[in-house]
Write a protein that holds these residues in place. Structure first.
Motif, PDB file in Angstrom:
ATOM      1  N   ARG A 194       0.629  -1.209  -0.001  1.00  0.00           N
ATOM      2  CA  ARG A 194       0.063   0.070   0.140  1.00  0.00           C
ATOM      3  C   ARG A 194       0.615   1.021  -0.260  1.00  0.00           C
ATOM      4  NH1 ARG A 194      -5.329  -0.838   1.430  1.00  0.00           N
ATOM      5  NH2 ARG A 194      -5.759  -2.989   2.553  1.00  0.00           N
ATOM      6  N   VAL A 195       0.795   2.728   0.213  1.00  0.00           N
ATOM      7  CA  VAL A 195       0.851   3.530  -0.459  1.00  0.00           C
ATOM      8  C   VAL A 195       2.024   3.542   1.042  1.00  0.00           C
ATOM      9  CG1 VAL A 195      -1.225   4.787   0.770  1.00  0.00           C
ATOM     10  CG2 VAL A 195       1.172   6.285   0.341  1.00  0.00           C
ATOM     11  N   GLU A 196       2.818   3.800   0.958  1.00  0.00           N
ATOM     12  CA  GLU A 196       3.907   4.003   2.479  1.00  0.00           C
ATOM     13  C   GLU A 196       4.655   6.199   2.748  1.00  0.00           C
ATOM     14  OE1 GLU A 196       6.998   1.840   2.110  1.00  0.00           O
ATOM     15  OE2 GLU A 196       5.629   0.264   1.614  1.00  0.00           O
ATOM     16  N   GLN A 197       4.411   6.310   3.412  1.00  0.00           N
ATOM     17  CA  GLN A 197       5.415   7.531   4.463  1.00  0.00           C
ATOM     18  C   GLN A 197       6.617   7.487   4.049  1.00  0.00           C
ATOM     19  OE1 GLN A 197       4.388   9.437   7.847  1.00  0.00           O
ATOM     20  NE2 GLN A 197       6.199  10.834   7.441  1.00  0.00           N
ATOM     21  N   ASP A 198       7.669   8.568   3.241  1.00  0.00           N
ATOM     22  CA  ASP A 198       9.142   7.865   2.790  1.00  0.00           C
ATOM     23  C   ASP A 198       9.523   8.401   4.276  1.00  0.00           C
ATOM     24  OD1 ASP A 198      11.665   9.183   2.189  1.00  0.00           O
ATOM     25  OD2 ASP A 198      11.543   9.170   0.367  1.00  0.00           O
TER      26      ASP A 198
END
Length: 119
Positions: free
Chosen positions: A91-95
């Protein structure tokens, strides 16, 4: 609100604070040009988001680049972004290693020139 797990606690708090500060200023000449709080990305694709604000319902504001050469400023539904699943359930991730160096409008101007977010 499964999407809340995408953000570090600090990022979630700062996004919410920015939203509360900006809400009464929307549509006026006093709107803030925040530095993005966080960068989100899809690990298997070219989609990237730089976010400055987030309300309690998961509506975020920031710069979106879905990888088609047309980055744009606007509102993003975290429910929609989080619903996208990639290979192996990614899924989408935070850098976690990214830190803003410019305001959102500066990133937007650079992205329009380059045809993509360059952060």
């Amino acid at each position: 609100m499964e999407w809340l797990a995408v953000f570090t606690p600090d990022a979630a708090q700062r996004l919410a604070e920015n939203h509360k500060e900006q809400a009464p200023l929307k549509g006026t000449t006093r709107e803030r040009d925040f530095e993005p709080v966080c960068k989100l990305f899809l690990p298997w694709a070219a989609a990237t988001w730089l976010l400055t604000e987030l309300d309690d319902d998961g509506l975020a504001f920031g710069l979106s680049d879905l990888g088609f050469g047309t980055p744009e400023l606007g509102y993003i539904s975290m429910d929609e972004v989080y619903s996208v699943q990639g290979p192996g359930g990614l899924r989408v991730e935070q850098d976690l290693h990214w830190t803003a160096k410019h305001t959102l409008s500066e990133y937007a101007a650079k992205a329009r020139s380059a045809g993509r977010i360059t952060a």
